[in-house]
Design a protein around this motif. Structure first.
Motif, PDB file in Angstrom:
ATOM      1  N   PHE A  17       0.838  -1.204   0.000  1.00 46.54           N
ATOM      2  CA  PHE A  17       0.000   0.000   0.000  1.00 46.54           C
ATOM      3  C   PHE A  17       0.872   1.252   0.000  1.00 46.54           C
ATOM      4  CE2 PHE A  17      -3.955  -2.203   1.529  1.00 46.54           C
ATOM      5  CZ  PHE A  17      -4.809  -1.656   0.598  1.00 46.54           C
ATOM      6  N   SER A  18       1.853   1.282   0.894  1.00 45.94           N
ATOM      7  CA  SER A  18       2.680   2.478   1.056  1.00 45.94           C
ATOM      8  C   SER A  18       3.538   2.748  -0.171  1.00 45.94           C
ATOM      9  CB  SER A  18       3.575   2.331   2.290  1.00 45.94           C
ATOM     10  OG  SER A  18       2.809   2.220   3.454  1.00 45.94           O
ATOM     11  N   ALA A  19       4.112   1.679  -0.746  1.00 46.43           N
ATOM     12  CA  ALA A  19       4.993   1.852  -1.899  1.00 46.43           C
ATOM     13  C   ALA A  19       4.222   2.235  -3.154  1.00 46.43           C
ATOM     14  CB  ALA A  19       5.789   0.578  -2.145  1.00 46.43           C
ATOM     15  N   THR A  20       3.011   1.690  -3.315  1.00 52.90           N
ATOM     16  CA  THR A  20       2.239   1.911  -4.537  1.00 52.90           C
ATOM     17  C   THR A  20       1.480   3.229  -4.500  1.00 52.90           C
ATOM     18  OG1 THR A  20       1.958  -0.488  -4.718  1.00 52.90           O
ATOM     19  CG2 THR A  20       0.546   0.885  -6.092  1.00 52.90           C
ATOM     20  N   ILE A  21       0.778   3.481  -3.406  1.00 50.04           N
ATOM     21  CA  ILE A  21      -0.015   4.719  -3.303  1.00 50.04           C
ATOM     22  C   ILE A  21       0.890   5.825  -2.791  1.00 50.04           C
ATOM     23  CG2 ILE A  21      -2.041   5.813  -2.310  1.00 50.04           C
ATOM     24  CD1 ILE A  21      -3.272   3.079  -1.980  1.00 50.04           C
ATOM     25  N   ALA A 160      -3.417   7.464   7.174  1.00 52.38           N
ATOM     26  CA  ALA A 160      -3.600   8.847   6.718  1.00 52.38           C
ATOM     27  C   ALA A 160      -3.889   8.905   5.218  1.00 52.38           C
ATOM     28  CB  ALA A 160      -2.348   9.664   7.046  1.00 52.38           C
ATOM     29  N   LYS A 161      -3.126   8.165   4.409  1.00 50.99           N
ATOM     30  CA  LYS A 161      -3.318   8.236   2.953  1.00 50.99           C
ATOM     31  C   LYS A 161      -4.644   7.611   2.534  1.00 50.99           C
ATOM     32  CE  LYS A 161       0.400   5.968   1.778  1.00 50.99           C
ATOM     33  NZ  LYS A 161       1.452   5.421   0.911  1.00 50.99           N
ATOM     34  N   MET A 162      -5.054   6.521   3.199  1.00 49.93           N
ATOM     35  CA  MET A 162      -6.328   5.909   2.852  1.00 49.93           C
ATOM     36  C   MET A 162      -7.499   6.800   3.237  1.00 49.93           C
ATOM     37  SD  MET A 162      -5.625   3.204   1.261  1.00 49.93           S
ATOM     38  CE  MET A 162      -7.227   2.433   1.197  1.00 49.93           C
ATOM     39  N   THR A 163      -7.350   7.556   4.323  1.00 50.51           N
ATOM     40  CA  THR A 163      -8.399   8.497   4.730  1.00 50.51           C
ATOM     41  C   THR A 163      -8.583   9.580   3.671  1.00 50.51           C
ATOM     42  OG1 THR A 163      -7.892   8.124   7.074  1.00 50.51           O
ATOM     43  CG2 THR A 163      -9.131  10.118   6.519  1.00 50.51           C
ATOM     44  N   VAL A 164      -7.461  10.129   3.188  1.00 47.28           N
ATOM     45  CA  VAL A 164      -7.533  11.187   2.174  1.00 47.28           C
ATOM     46  C   VAL A 164      -8.140  10.662   0.876  1.00 47.28           C
ATOM     47  CG1 VAL A 164      -6.139  12.679   0.685  1.00 47.28           C
ATOM     48  CG2 VAL A 164      -5.639  12.535   3.116  1.00 47.28           C
ATOM     49  N   LEU A 165      -7.654   9.516   0.389  1.00 50.24           N
ATOM     50  CA  LEU A 165      -8.146   8.986  -0.888  1.00 50.24           C
ATOM     51  C   LEU A 165      -9.602   8.533  -0.789  1.00 50.24           C
ATOM     52  CD1 LEU A 165      -5.032   7.053  -2.217  1.00 50.24           C
ATOM     53  CD2 LEU A 165      -6.121   9.037  -3.252  1.00 50.24           C
ATOM     54  N   SER A 286      -3.682  18.582   2.140  1.00 56.12           N
ATOM     55  CA  SER A 286      -2.249  18.711   1.861  1.00 56.12           C
ATOM     56  C   SER A 286      -1.420  17.866   2.820  1.00 56.12           C
ATOM     57  CB  SER A 286      -1.819  20.183   1.955  1.00 56.12           C
ATOM     58  OG  SER A 286      -2.378  20.930   0.911  1.00 56.12           O
ATOM     59  N   PHE A 287      -1.812  17.862   4.095  1.00 56.69           N
ATOM     60  CA  PHE A 287      -1.075  17.066   5.077  1.00 56.69           C
ATOM     61  C   PHE A 287      -1.214  15.572   4.779  1.00 56.69           C
ATOM     62  CE2 PHE A 287      -1.122  14.562   9.024  1.00 56.69           C
ATOM     63  CZ  PHE A 287       0.167  14.805   9.466  1.00 56.69           C
ATOM     64  N   GLY A 288      -2.430  15.131   4.469  1.00 60.31           N
ATOM     65  CA  GLY A 288      -2.648  13.720   4.161  1.00 60.31           C
ATOM     66  C   GLY A 288      -1.882  13.277   2.934  1.00 60.31           C
ATOM     67  N   ILE A 289      -1.884  14.123   1.905  1.00 57.71           N
ATOM     68  CA  ILE A 289      -1.168  13.792   0.673  1.00 57.71           C
ATOM     69  C   ILE A 289       0.342  13.775   0.924  1.00 57.71           C
ATOM     70  CG2 ILE A 289      -0.637  14.614  -1.658  1.00 57.71           C
ATOM     71  CD1 ILE A 289      -3.522  15.711  -1.724  1.00 57.71           C
TER      72      ILE A 289
END
Length: 482
Positions: A17-21, A160-165, A286-289
């Protein structure tokens, strides 16, 4: 001291997840639309096709990491199947493509972080690049703490990234559900737009596939994964379909809010999207991205450092790069990647960085598949815990040929010639490397000084733990007997 097998199934999923997104879903929509001639239907179709191609490619490459479960598996596999010269060529290419990708992500990260301070106008280049360098070097320090610390950080950042997306994706679905004319207009006449040329489609695929370019992370750290023969393919089958759905929904959401021309003119698509529907949320988005991109960069450094570590063990790089610190991390390999990326970071044309690094990546993937076929023929009895179907292998070779040859034939540019010259100049460097005396007194003294300075030591010899079972795709999710 040696690399530790500390990554299980759950943490393996988190790392994919972390490497791809990372930067891809925030940069690539611009490039895919541009090379799709602003055709919404073609653009979304390419995103869907990229998901299928990525899954085929990832499952094909999983055989590399499961057959040779050691860090830097792709490099070791090429040396075993196609010889030292081809392995060095892949090392030569990746010593540049990894910094290219890191530079792309670091510049985008600094853009997303600093842009809210310059509302209504583009941020100046100098502050962006200084902030990018600060992010890059803090990333290097994090990686020197070892793979367990990196995995712990990735677990938090993935939330954090999954919340933003998810917020972006669900907002797009809600806006389309409400049915406002301005939101649905771009989808009503999606098939009436101009169709792109074949060469443009190939370029659009390179842009879209960049968003999936972190899927080989588990192969790169196969020597640090528990039960790699089962966990690597199982994690890929679990995570990649989920990523594909998120990417498609995010693109639909971008198009529901922004026109295609607004998307290709935006440096930070998600920030522009937020500015148009919820301006007060710009800081949160911006923070999430930024967290999303930073965690993807962390995986890139992790992957690149393991390749350098293995090349050093195999004698194609100085011995110092295979030495480990107290956290079982190849500190000098991490430092090498950070220094190279710091040099590359002065270039800020993100679309070109994606395009040329994408060509090199698919060239190497084609080589991997050729090596896989050769090894199956030459060593049919080699233990393979996971064996990919042959149609997948031939499909990957066909994809690589299409993505590499189509731009060269349909729309040749001088930059393509420079890229080919650069890639094959690695063979000249290999010849020089072979004929140089790497064990000179001067080299030994420098290695000793660096070893004392960075407090590192050579890894202990240990069994690589190559499994002997055999699995295919149908057996991956079958529970093991107790």
């Amino acid at each position: 001291m040696q690399l530790l097998r500390a990554i299980g199934f759950f943490r393996g999923n988190i790392l994919i997840f972390s490497a791809t997104i990372g930067a891809g879903i925030f940069v690539s929509p611009k490039g895919v639309l541009k090379y799709s001639s602003l055709n919404v239907a073609v653009s979304l179709s390419i995103w869907a096709a990229c998901a299928v191609l990525t899954l085929i490619s990832a499952l094909s490459h999983a055989e590399l990491g499961t057959t040779f479960p050691r860090s830097g598996a792709q490099y070791y596999f090429l040396k075993r199947s196609l010889g030292s010269s081809v392995a060095f060529l892949s090392l030569w290419i990746k010593l540049f493509t990894h910094p290219l990708r890191l530079a792309t992500e670091t510049l985008l990260l600094s853009t997303y972080t600093i842009q809210p301070f310059y509302a209504g106008c583009p941020a100046p280049e100098l502050p962006k690049k200084c902030l990018a360098l600060a992010f890059l070097w803090s990333l290097g320090l994090l990686n020197t703490r070892g793979v367990q610390t990196v995995a712990w950080f990735q677990t938090i950042s993935t939330v954090a990234k999954m919340t933003v997306l998810c917020f972006i994706s669900l907002s797009g679905i809600v806006l389309l559900g409400i049915g406002k004319k301005e939101n649905v207009a771009r989808f009503e006449n999606a098939f009436d737009a101009e169709l792109p040329k074949v060469s443009q489609i190939a370029e659009a695929f390179l842009q879209g596939l960049f968003a999936y370019s972190g899927t080989s992370i588990l192969n790169s750290i196969a020597g640090e994964i528990k039960n790699p023969g089962e966990n690597i393919p199982k994690s890929l089958i679990t995570v990649l379909p989920m990523v594909a759905v998120i990417y498609l929904l995010a693109n639909v959401s971008y198009l529901a809010v922004l026109t295609p021309r607004e998307i290709i003119s935006a440096d930070a698509v998600a920030v522009t999207w937020t500015d148009k529907i919820i301006p007060s949320m710009q800081w949160v988005i911006s923070f999430g991205i930024s967290t999303s991109i930073f965690s993807s960069m962390c995986c890139t450094v992790l992957s690149a450092s393991r390749m350098i570590y293995t090349a050093s063990q195999e004698g194609q790089l100085p011995l110092i790069f295979s030495m480990l610190n107290n956290h079982s991390c190849p500190t000098m390999a991490v430092s090498q990647i950070i220094i190279l990326t710091s040099v590359v970071i002065i270039t800020s044309d993100l679309i070109n960085l994606i395009k040329y690094s994408g060509l090199a990546i698919w060239f190497l993937r084609g080589l991997h598949m050729i090596g896989l076929l050769k090894l199956r023929y030459q060593e049919p009895n080699l233990p393979r815990p996971y064996k990919v179907p042959l149609p997948f292998i031939f499909g990957c070779i066909a994809i690589s040929l299409f993505l590499i040859l189509t731009p060269l034939i349909q729309a040749p540019k001088i930059e393509h010639v420079y890229g080919l010259i650069f890639m094959f100049s690695g063979l000249l460097c290999y010849w020089i490397q072979v004929h140089l005396n790497q064990h000179s007194v001067c080299s030994v003294k420098i290695t000793c000084y660096l070893q004392l300075l960075f407090n590192v030591s050579p890894p202990e010899d240990h069994d690589e733990g190559i499994s002997t079972g055999k699995k295919d795709l149908k057996e991956i999710f079958v529970n093991k007997k107790l």
